[in-house]
Design a protein around this motif. Structure first.
Motif, PDB file in Angstrom:
ATOM      1  N   LEU A 138      13.550   3.860 -64.066  1.00  0.00           N
ATOM      2  CA  LEU A 138      13.678   5.099 -62.570  1.00  0.00           C
ATOM      3  C   LEU A 138      12.007   5.782 -61.982  1.00  0.00           C
ATOM      4  N   GLU A 139      11.413   5.493 -63.201  1.00  0.00           N
ATOM      5  CA  GLU A 139      10.197   6.173 -62.687  1.00  0.00           C
ATOM      6  C   GLU A 139       9.921   4.731 -61.360  1.00  0.00           C
ATOM      7  N   LYS A 192      23.438   4.002 -67.798  1.00  0.00           N
ATOM      8  CA  LYS A 192      21.961   3.765 -67.780  1.00  0.00           C
ATOM      9  C   LYS A 192      20.881   5.608 -68.063  1.00  0.00           C
ATOM     10  N   LEU A 193      21.482   6.165 -66.554  1.00  0.00           N
ATOM     11  CA  LEU A 193      20.658   7.328 -67.235  1.00  0.00           C
ATOM     12  C   LEU A 193      21.014   8.230 -68.568  1.00  0.00           C
ATOM     13  N   SER A 194      22.069   8.323 -69.031  1.00  0.00           N
ATOM     14  CA  SER A 194      22.320   8.840 -70.462  1.00  0.00           C
ATOM     15  C   SER A 194      21.160   8.426 -71.542  1.00  0.00           C
ATOM     16  N   SER A 204      10.722  14.411 -75.921  1.00  0.00           N
ATOM     17  CA  SER A 204      10.289  15.468 -75.703  1.00  0.00           C
ATOM     18  C   SER A 204      10.084  16.733 -77.121  1.00  0.00           C
ATOM     19  N   ILE A 205      11.203  16.228 -77.697  1.00  0.00           N
ATOM     20  CA  ILE A 205      11.125  16.646 -78.957  1.00  0.00           C
ATOM     21  C   ILE A 205      10.139  16.835 -79.920  1.00  0.00           C
ATOM     22  N   LEU A 206       9.275  15.762 -80.020  1.00  0.00           N
ATOM     23  CA  LEU A 206       8.297  14.813 -81.168  1.00  0.00           C
ATOM     24  C   LEU A 206       7.484  15.690 -80.205  1.00  0.00           C
ATOM     25  N   ILE A 222       9.905  13.294 -67.198  1.00  0.00           N
ATOM     26  CA  ILE A 222      11.556  11.820 -66.429  1.00  0.00           C
ATOM     27  C   ILE A 222      12.804  12.372 -67.476  1.00  0.00           C
ATOM     28  N   LEU A 223      13.038  13.999 -67.826  1.00  0.00           N
ATOM     29  CA  LEU A 223      14.424  13.978 -67.643  1.00  0.00           C
ATOM     30  C   LEU A 223      14.566  14.666 -66.416  1.00  0.00           C
ATOM     31  N   MET A 224      13.624  15.333 -65.323  1.00  0.00           N
ATOM     32  CA  MET A 224      14.012  16.706 -64.717  1.00  0.00           C
ATOM     33  C   MET A 224      13.648  15.654 -63.496  1.00  0.00           C
ATOM     34  N   PHE A 225      13.195  14.159 -63.767  1.00  0.00           N
ATOM     35  CA  PHE A 225      14.285  13.633 -62.389  1.00  0.00           C
ATOM     36  C   PHE A 225      15.342  12.539 -62.613  1.00  0.00           C
TER      37      PHE A 225
END
Length: 268
Positions: A138-139, A192-194, A204-206, A222-225
Motif C-alpha cells: 500500500l505504501e 488484502k486491507l484486513s 504495533s503492540i510489539l 501503515i495502520l493510519m494509511f
C-alpha cells in the motif's frame, strides 16, 4: 546508487542512466530480489524524459512477475498511449489491457488510487512520509500516486477512465463477465486491507513495548494509511462509484476533464 541519484538531481541524465544500467546489470535483469531500486529509478527517469522506447526495452527485460508499481503501471500507461493515442502498428487494446491486468495484480491499491484519484487525494494525508516503499505494498501505491506519475495518468486522454472501467468491471464480474481475466480474490481489496491491518496491529503492540527517544526513526503509520484507504473506498461505495454501468463503458473518443491542473503526459 547514491552517485546515480546525485547525477539525477543535478540533471546529468546520461551519467545517471549509465550508473542505473550498471547496477541493473550487476543485480541481474531476471532477479526479483534486488539490493537497490535502480530499475524503478531508471523507469521513472525514462517516463519523465518521455522516452517510451527506452522504457519499453527496460520492462521487457525484467521478470514478468516483477511487482513494482513503477514498472508495471508505467508499462500499462505507455502501451495505452501506443494503442489508443498514437495508434502504432502492433499495439492493440488486448495488449494494453493485458499489461494493465498484470499491473492490477501486482498492486491493487494503486489501481484504485489512480482510478479514483480525486477521492483519494481528499482523504490521504502525510503521503510525503513514504519513500522507497517495498514492491506490492500500500505504501508503494501511495508513493507512486503522489509522484509526478499521477500527472502522467491524469494528463493522458482517457487513461484514468480506462483503468476505472477495467477495475469496476472486474469488481462486478460474474461467470458470464470475466473478459479481463482478473479473479475475484485478486481484486478483493477488503481481504488484502484486513491482512495489512492485522499484521501491523501485532507489529504495533510489539513496538509499543519498546522504549525509544528517537521519533525520527519511526516509520510511516501503515495502520493510519490503511484506515484512510478504507475511508476512501467507503466513500466510493456510498456514491455508487464501484457499480458497473454498461452505458458508461470506455470509449476511446471520450474527452477527459480539461479543468485538471495535473501535468500532461507528452505523447509526441
Amino acid at each position: 546508487m547514491q552517485a546515480a541519484l546525485l547525477n539525477l538531481e543535478a540533471k546529468k541524465f546520461k551519467s545517471a542512466r549509465e550508473i542505473f544500467l550498471e547496477l541493473i546489470e550487476l543485480e541481474g535483469h531476471t532477479s526479483l530480489n534486488t539490493l537497490t531500486n535502480a530499475r524503478c529509478r531508471l523507469m521513472r527517469m525514462y517516463m519523465n524524459a518521455n522516452r517510451p522506447d527506452s522504457a519499453r526495452r527496460l520492462w521487457e527485460r525484467l521478470p514478468s512477475d516483477c511487482s513494482s508499481v513503477w514498472i508495471r503501471y508505467s508499462a500499462a500507461l505507455l502501451e495505452f498511449v501506443s494503442w489508443n493515442i498514437l495508434g502504432e502498428d502492433g499495439s492493440t487494446k488486448q495488449a494494453a489491457e493485458a499489461l494493465l491486468v498484470e499491473a492490477i495484480r501486482s498492486n491493487l491499491y494503486c489501481a484504485f488510487y489512480i482510478a479514483f484519484h480525486e477521492t483519494f487525494q481528499k482523504v490521504m494525508e502525510y503521503t510525503d512520509e513514504v519513500e522507497d516503499a517495498e514492491d506490492g505494498t500500500l505504501e508503494q501505491a501511495i508513493e507512486y500516486c503522489n509522484s509526478e506519475e499521477m500527472g502522467s495518468w491524469v494528463g493522458t486522454e482517457g487513461a484514468v477512465q480506462w483503468i476505472r472501467q477495467v477495475l469496476v468491471m472486474a469488481l462486478n464480474q460474474t461467470l458470464k463477465n470475466q473478459s479481463n481475466g482478473l479473479l475475484p480474490e485478486e481484486i478483493d481489496w477488503e481481504r488484502k486491507l484486513s491482512n495489512i491491518e492485522a499484521e501491523n496491529e501485532n507489529k504495533s503492540i510489539l513496538e509499543d513495548n519498546e522504549i525509544t527517544n528517537n521519533d525520527d526513526s519511526l516509520e510511516p503509520d501503515i495502520l493510519m494509511f490503511a484506515g484512510m484507504f478504507r475511508t476512501a473506498i467507503d466513500m466510493l461505495c456510498d456514491a455508487g462509484e464501484l457499480k458497473f454501468v454498461e452505458e458508461e463503458s470506455f470509449d476511446e473518443n471520450d474527452d477527459i476533464d480539461e479543468s485538471s491542473d495535473e501535468t500532461s503526459f507528452d505523447t509526441k
